[in-house]
Design a protein around this motif. Structure first.
Motif, PDB file in Angstrom:
ATOM      1  N   ASN A 119       0.874  -1.764   0.073  1.00  0.00           N
ATOM      2  CA  ASN A 119      -0.076  -0.151  -0.261  1.00  0.00           C
ATOM      3  C   ASN A 119       0.956   1.170   0.097  1.00  0.00           C
ATOM      4  O   ASN A 119       0.627   2.123  -0.294  1.00  0.00           O
ATOM      5  N   ARG A 120       1.970   1.265   0.815  1.00  0.00           N
ATOM      6  CA  ARG A 120       3.346   2.626   0.874  1.00  0.00           C
ATOM      7  C   ARG A 120       3.211   2.562  -0.435  1.00  0.00           C
ATOM      8  O   ARG A 120       3.357   4.162  -0.974  1.00  0.00           O
TER       9      ARG A 120
ATOM     10  N   ARG B 252       0.887   3.533  -2.590  1.00  0.00           N
ATOM     11  CA  ARG B 252       0.394   6.028  -2.507  1.00  0.00           C
ATOM     12  C   ARG B 252       1.683   6.814  -3.184  1.00  0.00           C
ATOM     13  O   ARG B 252       1.127   7.420  -4.045  1.00  0.00           O
TER      14      ARG B 252
ATOM     15  N   GLU C 156       1.156   9.157  -6.092  1.00  0.00           N
ATOM     16  CA  GLU C 156       1.928  10.288  -5.386  1.00  0.00           C
ATOM     17  C   GLU C 156       1.943  10.919  -7.006  1.00  0.00           C
ATOM     18  O   GLU C 156       2.103  12.199  -7.700  1.00  0.00           O
TER      19      GLU C 156
END
Length: 125
Positions: free
Chosen positions: A64-65, A68, A72
């Motif tokens: 998930n990081r 993300r 971005e």
């Protein structure tokens, strides 16, 4: 231009994703692999999804990081695509490295991948 990544820009259709993997083309810049397919179904010019394989990152926290960070970097660089591409596309970004990279490296790679994609589109036309 607003630097947002709204609901209408996200690729969610299972049919389109299956078609993308069956018929799509590839542009690579390690650690980002970009699969894309020209379409005429979208209401928004470019629909995008992000993927990090469970095989490389067992913990969902790490997957998930990375997703993300990829979202971005795309959000801040999508103007490159929207200003240079006239057709409608579905795109999937896949993270292929087995280690987590920091934001600055991913941003450079995202910029490179998007520019490679644009060059490939210019040569095909």
């Amino acid at each position: 231009m607003r630097f947002t990544f709204g609901k209408e820009e996200k690729l969610k259709s299972k049919k389109q994703i299956e078609q993308l993997f069956a018929e799509g083309n590839i542009v690579k810049e390690f650690p980002i692999l970009m699969k894309f397919l020209k379409t005429d179904v979208n209401e928004f010019p470019i629909k995008v999804a992000f993927s990090v394989p469970k095989r490389n990152f067992k913990l969902a926290v790490h997957r998930n990081r990375i997703k993300r960070l990829l979202r971005e970097t795309y959000r801040l660089n999508k103007h490159i695509l929207l200003n240079n591409v006239d057709d409608k596309y579905v795109i999937m970004f896949i993270y292929t490295d087995k280690t987590e990279r920091n934001y600055t490296v991913l941003e450079e790679k995202m910029d490179t991948v998007l520019n490679k994609f644009i060059k490939k589109q210019k040569t095909e036309q």
